[in-house]
Design a protein around this motif. Sequence first.
Motif, short mmCIF file in Angstrom:
data_model
loop_
_atom_site.label_atom_id
_atom_site.label_comp_id
_atom_site.label_asym_id
_atom_site.label_seq_id
_atom_site.Cartn_x
_atom_site.Cartn_y
_atom_site.Cartn_z
N ASP A 112 0.83 -1.21 0.00
CA ASP A 112 0.00 0.00 0.00
C ASP A 112 0.87 1.26 0.00
O ASP A 112 0.58 2.22 -0.72
CB ASP A 112 -0.94 0.01 1.20
CG ASP A 112 -2.07 -0.99 1.10
OD1 ASP A 112 -2.29 -1.55 0.00
OD2 ASP A 112 -2.73 -1.23 2.13
N ARG A 113 1.92 1.25 0.81
CA ARG A 113 2.81 2.41 0.88
C ARG A 113 3.53 2.64 -0.45
O ARG A 113 3.67 3.78 -0.90
CB ARG A 113 3.82 2.24 2.02
CG ARG A 113 4.86 3.34 2.10
CD ARG A 113 4.26 4.70 2.37
NE ARG A 113 5.30 5.73 2.33
CZ ARG A 113 5.13 6.96 1.91
NH1 ARG A 113 3.93 7.38 1.53
NH2 ARG A 113 6.12 7.81 1.90
N MET A 114 3.96 1.58 -1.10
CA MET A 114 4.66 1.73 -2.39
C MET A 114 3.70 2.27 -3.45
O MET A 114 4.09 3.11 -4.26
CB MET A 114 5.27 0.40 -2.84
CG MET A 114 6.49 -0.02 -2.03
SD MET A 114 7.83 1.21 -2.02
CE MET A 114 7.59 1.98 -0.41
N ALA A 115 2.45 1.83 -3.44
CA ALA A 115 1.47 2.36 -4.39
C ALA A 115 1.25 3.85 -4.15
O ALA A 115 1.20 4.64 -5.11
CB ALA A 115 0.16 1.59 -4.27
N GLU A 116 1.15 4.23 -2.89
CA GLU A 116 0.96 5.64 -2.52
C GLU A 116 2.19 6.47 -2.93
O GLU A 116 2.06 7.55 -3.50
CB GLU A 116 0.73 5.73 -1.02
CG GLU A 116 0.64 7.12 -0.45
CD GLU A 116 0.57 7.10 1.08
OE1 GLU A 116 1.05 8.07 1.69
OE2 GLU A 116 0.05 6.13 1.66
N LEU A 117 3.37 5.96 -2.63
CA LEU A 117 4.61 6.68 -2.93
C LEU A 117 4.85 6.79 -4.44
O LEU A 117 5.23 7.85 -4.94
CB LEU A 117 5.79 5.97 -2.25
CG LEU A 117 7.14 6.66 -2.29
CD1 LEU A 117 7.08 8.02 -1.58
CD2 LEU A 117 8.19 5.78 -1.63
N ALA A 118 4.60 5.70 -5.17
CA ALA A 118 4.78 5.73 -6.63
C ALA A 118 3.88 6.80 -7.25
O ALA A 118 4.31 7.53 -8.15
CB ALA A 118 4.48 4.37 -7.23
N ALA A 119 2.66 6.89 -6.75
CA ALA A 119 1.69 7.86 -7.30
C ALA A 119 2.16 9.30 -7.11
O ALA A 119 1.69 10.19 -7.83
CB ALA A 119 0.33 7.65 -6.67
N GLN A 120 3.08 9.53 -6.21
CA GLN A 120 3.61 10.88 -5.96
C GLN A 120 4.81 11.22 -6.83
O GLN A 120 5.27 12.35 -6.84
CB GLN A 120 4.02 11.02 -4.48
CG GLN A 120 2.87 10.86 -3.51
CD GLN A 120 3.35 10.77 -2.07
OE1 GLN A 120 4.52 10.95 -1.76
NE2 GLN A 120 2.42 10.47 -1.18
N GLN A 121 5.33 10.23 -7.57
CA GLN A 121 6.54 10.43 -8.36
C GLN A 121 6.23 11.12 -9.68
O GLN A 121 5.24 10.82 -10.34
CB GLN A 121 7.22 9.09 -8.64
CG GLN A 121 7.56 8.28 -7.41
CD GLN A 121 8.37 9.05 -6.39
OE1 GLN A 121 9.46 9.54 -6.68
NE2 GLN A 121 7.83 9.19 -5.20
N ASP A 122 7.12 12.03 -10.05
CA ASP A 122 7.00 12.69 -11.34
C ASP A 122 7.08 11.63 -12.45
O ASP A 122 7.95 10.77 -12.43
CB ASP A 122 8.12 13.71 -11.52
CG ASP A 122 8.00 14.48 -12.81
OD1 ASP A 122 6.88 14.95 -13.12
OD2 ASP A 122 9.01 14.61 -13.52
N GLY A 123 6.16 11.68 -13.39
CA GLY A 123 6.16 10.76 -14.51
C GLY A 123 5.32 9.51 -14.30
O GLY A 123 5.14 8.73 -15.23
N TYR A 124 4.77 9.32 -13.10
CA TYR A 124 3.92 8.15 -12.83
C TYR A 124 2.57 8.34 -13.52
O TYR A 124 1.96 9.39 -13.43
CB TYR A 124 3.72 8.02 -11.32
CG TYR A 124 2.76 6.92 -10.92
CD1 TYR A 124 3.19 5.61 -10.83
CD2 TYR A 124 1.44 7.21 -10.61
CE1 TYR A 124 2.31 4.59 -10.43
CE2 TYR A 124 0.56 6.21 -10.21
CZ TYR A 124 1.01 4.91 -10.12
OH TYR A 124 0.14 3.92 -9.73
N LEU A 125 2.10 7.29 -14.22
CA LEU A 125 0.84 7.38 -14.95
C LEU A 125 -0.25 6.49 -14.37
O LEU A 125 -1.42 6.68 -14.68
CB LEU A 125 1.07 7.00 -16.41
CG LEU A 125 2.10 7.84 -17.17
CD1 LEU A 125 2.33 7.26 -18.55
CD2 LEU A 125 1.65 9.29 -17.24
N GLY A 126 0.10 5.51 -13.56
CA GLY A 126 -0.89 4.61 -12.99
C GLY A 126 -0.33 3.21 -12.86
O GLY A 126 0.81 2.94 -13.23
N ALA A 127 -1.17 2.30 -12.32
CA ALA A 127 -0.74 0.91 -12.14
C ALA A 127 -1.95 -0.01 -12.13
O ALA A 127 -3.08 0.42 -11.85
CB ALA A 127 0.04 0.77 -10.84
#
Length: 115
Positions: A36-51
Motif C-alpha cells: 500500500d505504501r509503495m502504491a501511494e509513494l509511486a503515485a507521488q513520483q513525477d512521470g507516474y501514470l498509474g498501475a
Amino acid sequence: TVSAFANTPEPPYYAVIFTNQRVANSGDDGYAAMADRMAELAAQQDGYLGAESTRDADGFGITVSYWRDEASIANWKKNAEHTLAREAGNERWYEHFETRVARVERAYAKAMAGQ
C-alpha cells in the motif's frame, strides 16, 4: 466506482512489469502495508501514470506500473524508501520475481457499456 484499470495517456509511454511469487505460507509479515505504501509513494513520483495489479490464491502476482519515460522509472528505482521495500521483498516476501521494462507503442481498449 473505482476502476482497476490505469488511466494511461496516448502512447508512447513505458510499462514496468513486476511478476512475482510470494514465499509459500509466509503470512502477511508486513507485506500488505508495504505494498500500500509503495502504491501511494509511486503515485507521488513525477512521470507516474498509474498501475494495475493482481495476485492469485497461490501468491503469484503481477503489477504493471506505467511511466511517462525511462528517466521517471530510473528516479523511482533510486527512491530510498522504494529501495528498502525492494530489499525487504528480496529477503522476506518473494521466492522469485522478474522485472521487465517495455515501451508501449500502441494501446487498445473496450469499455463496458455505460462507461
